[in-house]
Design a protein around this motif. Structure first.
Motif, PDB file in Angstrom:
ATOM      1  N   VAL A 106       0.812  -1.337   0.153  1.00  0.00           N
ATOM      2  CA  VAL A 106      -0.027  -0.025   0.085  1.00  0.00           C
ATOM      3  C   VAL A 106       0.904   1.165  -0.020  1.00  0.00           C
ATOM      4  O   VAL A 106       0.623   2.224  -0.976  1.00  0.00           O
ATOM      5  CB  VAL A 106      -0.957  -0.072   1.178  1.00  0.00           C
ATOM      6  N   ALA A 107       1.746   1.306   0.874  1.00  0.00           N
ATOM      7  CA  ALA A 107       2.793   2.740   1.093  1.00  0.00           C
ATOM      8  C   ALA A 107       3.576   2.624  -0.412  1.00  0.00           C
ATOM      9  O   ALA A 107       3.764   3.464  -0.995  1.00  0.00           O
ATOM     10  CB  ALA A 107       3.751   2.365   2.074  1.00  0.00           C
ATOM     11  N   GLY A 108       3.934   1.519  -0.901  1.00  0.00           N
ATOM     12  CA  GLY A 108       4.516   1.792  -2.199  1.00  0.00           C
ATOM     13  C   GLY A 108       3.711   2.194  -3.432  1.00  0.00           C
ATOM     14  O   GLY A 108       4.289   2.859  -4.090  1.00  0.00           O
ATOM     15  N   MET A 109       2.363   1.766  -3.368  1.00  0.00           N
ATOM     16  CA  MET A 109       1.470   2.532  -4.315  1.00  0.00           C
ATOM     17  C   MET A 109       1.520   3.893  -4.361  1.00  0.00           C
ATOM     18  O   MET A 109       1.592   4.796  -5.227  1.00  0.00           O
ATOM     19  CB  MET A 109       0.225   1.681  -4.221  1.00  0.00           C
ATOM     20  N   ARG A 110       1.285   4.455  -3.042  1.00  0.00           N
ATOM     21  CA  ARG A 110       1.404   5.899  -2.731  1.00  0.00           C
ATOM     22  C   ARG A 110       2.699   6.567  -3.228  1.00  0.00           C
ATOM     23  O   ARG A 110       2.639   7.452  -3.771  1.00  0.00           O
ATOM     24  CB  ARG A 110       1.187   6.099  -1.340  1.00  0.00           C
ATOM     25  N   ARG A 111       3.673   5.816  -2.878  1.00  0.00           N
ATOM     26  CA  ARG A 111       4.978   6.550  -3.186  1.00  0.00           C
ATOM     27  C   ARG A 111       5.265   6.562  -4.798  1.00  0.00           C
ATOM     28  O   ARG A 111       5.693   7.282  -5.352  1.00  0.00           O
ATOM     29  CB  ARG A 111       6.070   5.804  -2.567  1.00  0.00           C
ATOM     30  N   ALA A 112       4.735   5.325  -5.465  1.00  0.00           N
ATOM     31  CA  ALA A 112       4.936   5.298  -6.892  1.00  0.00           C
ATOM     32  C   ALA A 112       4.227   6.373  -7.608  1.00  0.00           C
ATOM     33  O   ALA A 112       4.481   7.223  -8.616  1.00  0.00           O
ATOM     34  CB  ALA A 112       4.639   4.009  -7.416  1.00  0.00           C
ATOM     35  N   VAL A 113       2.944   6.574  -6.876  1.00  0.00           N
ATOM     36  CA  VAL A 113       2.093   7.662  -7.680  1.00  0.00           C
ATOM     37  C   VAL A 113       2.674   9.178  -7.525  1.00  0.00           C
ATOM     38  O   VAL A 113       2.668   9.874  -8.156  1.00  0.00           O
ATOM     39  CB  VAL A 113       0.747   7.605  -7.184  1.00  0.00           C
ATOM     40  N   ALA A 114       3.247   9.346  -6.220  1.00  0.00           N
ATOM     41  CA  ALA A 114       3.829  10.600  -5.749  1.00  0.00           C
ATOM     42  C   ALA A 114       5.146  10.763  -6.638  1.00  0.00           C
ATOM     43  O   ALA A 114       5.584  11.894  -6.980  1.00  0.00           O
ATOM     44  CB  ALA A 114       4.532  10.382  -4.311  1.00  0.00           C
ATOM     45  N   ARG A 115       5.973   9.710  -7.237  1.00  0.00           N
ATOM     46  CA  ARG A 115       6.927  10.143  -7.951  1.00  0.00           C
ATOM     47  C   ARG A 115       6.583  10.199  -9.700  1.00  0.00           C
ATOM     48  O   ARG A 115       7.289  10.450 -10.456  1.00  0.00           O
ATOM     49  CB  ARG A 115       7.716   8.624  -8.246  1.00  0.00           C
ATOM     50  N   LEU A 116       5.329  10.154  -9.929  1.00  0.00           N
ATOM     51  CA  LEU A 116       4.885  10.559 -11.286  1.00  0.00           C
ATOM     52  C   LEU A 116       5.282  12.226 -11.482  1.00  0.00           C
ATOM     53  O   LEU A 116       5.020  12.968 -10.790  1.00  0.00           O
ATOM     54  CB  LEU A 116       3.560  10.582 -11.543  1.00  0.00           C
ATOM     55  N   SER A 117       5.805  12.347 -12.731  1.00  0.00           N
ATOM     56  CA  SER A 117       5.980  13.889 -13.017  1.00  0.00           C
ATOM     57  C   SER A 117       4.745  14.404 -13.528  1.00  0.00           C
ATOM     58  O   SER A 117       4.710  15.849 -13.933  1.00  0.00           O
ATOM     59  CB  SER A 117       7.077  13.676 -14.173  1.00  0.00           C
ATOM     60  N   CYS A 118       3.542  13.859 -13.636  1.00  0.00           N
ATOM     61  CA  CYS A 118       2.228  14.323 -14.213  1.00  0.00           C
ATOM     62  C   CYS A 118       1.281  13.984 -12.896  1.00  0.00           C
ATOM     63  O   CYS A 118       1.182  12.758 -12.609  1.00  0.00           O
ATOM     64  CB  CYS A 118       1.804  13.856 -15.267  1.00  0.00           C
ATOM     65  N   ASP A 119       0.415  14.942 -12.508  1.00  0.00           N
ATOM     66  CA  ASP A 119      -0.524  14.531 -11.501  1.00  0.00           C
ATOM     67  C   ASP A 119      -1.747  14.102 -12.065  1.00  0.00           C
ATOM     68  O   ASP A 119      -2.041  14.316 -13.008  1.00  0.00           O
ATOM     69  CB  ASP A 119      -1.112  16.074 -10.934  1.00  0.00           C
ATOM     70  N   PRO A 120      -1.918  12.853 -11.696  1.00  0.00           N
ATOM     71  CA  PRO A 120      -3.050  12.105 -12.108  1.00  0.00           C
ATOM     72  C   PRO A 120      -4.460  12.651 -11.886  1.00  0.00           C
ATOM     73  O   PRO A 120      -4.710  13.151 -10.498  1.00  0.00           O
ATOM     74  CB  PRO A 120      -3.200  10.569 -11.594  1.00  0.00           C
ATOM     75  N   GLY A 121      -5.661  12.629 -12.632  1.00  0.00           N
ATOM     76  CA  GLY A 121      -6.892  12.772 -12.345  1.00  0.00           C
ATOM     77  C   GLY A 121      -7.781  11.632 -11.650  1.00  0.00           C
ATOM     78  O   GLY A 121      -8.654  11.968 -11.069  1.00  0.00           O
ATOM     79  N   TYR A 122      -6.986  10.554 -11.864  1.00  0.00           N
ATOM     80  CA  TYR A 122      -7.760   9.347 -11.647  1.00  0.00           C
ATOM     81  C   TYR A 122      -6.720   8.254 -11.538  1.00  0.00           C
ATOM     82  O   TYR A 122      -5.795   8.287 -12.315  1.00  0.00           O
ATOM     83  CB  TYR A 122      -8.997   9.036 -12.301  1.00  0.00           C
ATOM     84  N   ILE A 123      -6.993   7.297 -10.525  1.00  0.00           N
ATOM     85  CA  ILE A 123      -5.940   6.239 -10.581  1.00  0.00           C
ATOM     86  C   ILE A 123      -6.716   4.796 -10.293  1.00  0.00           C
ATOM     87  O   ILE A 123      -7.644   4.589  -9.509  1.00  0.00           O
ATOM     88  CB  ILE A 123      -5.249   6.366  -9.234  1.00  0.00           C
ATOM     89  N   LEU A 124      -6.112   4.025 -11.052  1.00  0.00           N
ATOM     90  CA  LEU A 124      -6.766   2.668 -11.017  1.00  0.00           C
ATOM     91  C   LEU A 124      -5.597   1.891 -10.445  1.00  0.00           C
ATOM     92  O   LEU A 124      -4.302   1.741 -11.039  1.00  0.00           O
ATOM     93  CB  LEU A 124      -6.943   2.131 -12.465  1.00  0.00           C
ATOM     94  N   THR A 125      -5.929   0.917  -9.218  1.00  0.00           N
ATOM     95  CA  THR A 125      -4.905   0.106  -8.537  1.00  0.00           C
ATOM     96  C   THR A 125      -5.472  -1.188  -8.697  1.00  0.00           C
ATOM     97  O   THR A 125      -6.586  -1.613  -8.915  1.00  0.00           O
ATOM     98  CB  THR A 125      -5.193   0.391  -7.187  1.00  0.00           C
ATOM     99  N   ASP A 126      -4.510  -2.101  -8.601  1.00  0.00           N
ATOM    100  CA  ASP A 126      -4.865  -3.673  -9.057  1.00  0.00           C
ATOM    101  C   ASP A 126      -5.363  -4.416  -7.800  1.00  0.00           C
ATOM    102  O   ASP A 126      -4.491  -4.566  -6.965  1.00  0.00           O
ATOM    103  CB  ASP A 126      -3.730  -4.169  -9.829  1.00  0.00           C
ATOM    104  N   GLY A 127      -6.556  -4.758  -7.797  1.00  0.00           N
ATOM    105  CA  GLY A 127      -6.793  -5.822  -6.787  1.00  0.00           C
ATOM    106  C   GLY A 127      -7.790  -5.342  -5.707  1.00  0.00           C
ATOM    107  O   GLY A 127      -8.512  -5.857  -5.253  1.00  0.00           O
ATOM    108  N   PHE A 128      -6.942  -4.272  -4.952  1.00  0.00           N
ATOM    109  CA  PHE A 128      -7.475  -3.848  -3.872  1.00  0.00           C
ATOM    110  C   PHE A 128      -7.419  -2.339  -3.743  1.00  0.00           C
ATOM    111  O   PHE A 128      -6.547  -1.572  -4.081  1.00  0.00           O
ATOM    112  CB  PHE A 128      -6.770  -4.581  -2.555  1.00  0.00           C
ATOM    113  N   PRO A 129      -8.303  -1.501  -2.781  1.00  0.00           N
ATOM    114  CA  PRO A 129      -8.081  -0.048  -2.640  1.00  0.00           C
ATOM    115  C   PRO A 129      -7.106   0.250  -2.028  1.00  0.00           C
ATOM    116  O   PRO A 129      -6.639  -0.221  -0.901  1.00  0.00           O
ATOM    117  CB  PRO A 129      -9.623   0.150  -2.040  1.00  0.00           C
ATOM    118  N   VAL A 130      -6.518   1.395  -2.095  1.00  0.00           N
ATOM    119  CA  VAL A 130      -5.394   2.114  -1.615  1.00  0.00           C
ATOM    120  C   VAL A 130      -5.985   3.538  -1.050  1.00  0.00           C
ATOM    121  O   VAL A 130      -5.957   4.318  -1.650  1.00  0.00           O
ATOM    122  CB  VAL A 130      -4.345   2.339  -2.528  1.00  0.00           C
TER     123      VAL A 130
END
Length: 222
Positions: A106-130
């Motif tokens: 879960v923490a890794g998913m948050r950190r990976a999104v934070a490392r994107l160079s573009c802010d997402p408008g929506y996020i799809l996660t695999d298997g479970f909510p984050v």
């Protein structure tokens, strides 16, 4: 009395193509869409790798990374990195042992999104909510098979991890990491019984703990 307007919900068929989720969300003004996936969750050795991807243009040949050949994954990995926004997090075994696999995931998913160079408008996660993501999100079962951005994240995570396991194999050839990538196989079990675990095993995992017990009874660590 003013009634708040709510857009009609979109229904996305799982057979509508790999870009159906992105198209449906974009029609609601929620682009760009990030997909997040991990590799190495079920392994007993090596890191957990989490990747987040926002595709800037379609990538031909995307699919579930587990169903692609290594050569195709490598080609797509390099193409994704060259044409998409990508964030990658590598979580070492000692952190997994200390914090637990799911918390690290879960923490890794948050950190990976934070490392994107573009802010997402929506996020799809695999298997479970984050919880705690910076944009609205949806957990999609087997998402890497139905959403392009998640398939891309799956490929980036797997190729990154496979390369790391190949490097570990050069240092610890007795375990066969290049072949099984740290997952539990008969070959890996036998290596643990013979040599005991190395520093890159997940000591909190039952298979590794059993190897430690046998090592303590007389098998030497190579």
């Amino acid at each position: 009395m003013t009634v708040a307007f709510r857009p009609r919900p979109s229904v996305v068929r799982r057979d509508s193509g790999l870009y159906a989720y992105e198209r449906a969300l974009a029609r609601r003004g929620l682009a760009p869409i990030a997909g997040v996936d991990e590799a190495g969750r079920g392994a007993c050795a090596g890191p957990l790798v989490v990747a987040a991807v926002i595709l800037r243009k379609p990538v031909e040949g995307l699919g579930d990374s587990k169903l692609l050949t290594p050569a195709v994954r490598e080609r797509l990995h390099d193409q994704i990195l060259a044409t998409a926004h990508v964030g990658v997090v590598v979580i070492p075994p000692e952190t997994i042992d200390a914090r637990g696999l799911h918390k690290c995931n879960v923490a890794g998913m948050r950190r990976a999104v934070a490392r994107l160079s573009c802010d997402p408008g929506y996020i799809l996660t695999d298997g479970f909510p984050v919880p705690g993501l910076p944009a609205p999100s949806l957990a999609v079962w087997k998402g890497d098979q139905v959403a392009a951005c998640m398939a891309a994240a799956s490929i980036v995570a797997k190729v990154t991890r496979d390369r790391l396991m190949g490097a570990l194999d050069a240092t610890y050839p007795q375990y066969g990491f290049a072949e099984h990538k740290g997952y539990v196989t008969p070959q890996h079990r036998l290596a643990l019984e013979t040599h005991g675990p190395c520093p890159h095993h997940r000591y909190s995992f039952v298979t590794v703990a059993r190897g430690m017990g046998k090592n303590e009874m007389g098998a030497g660590v190579a």
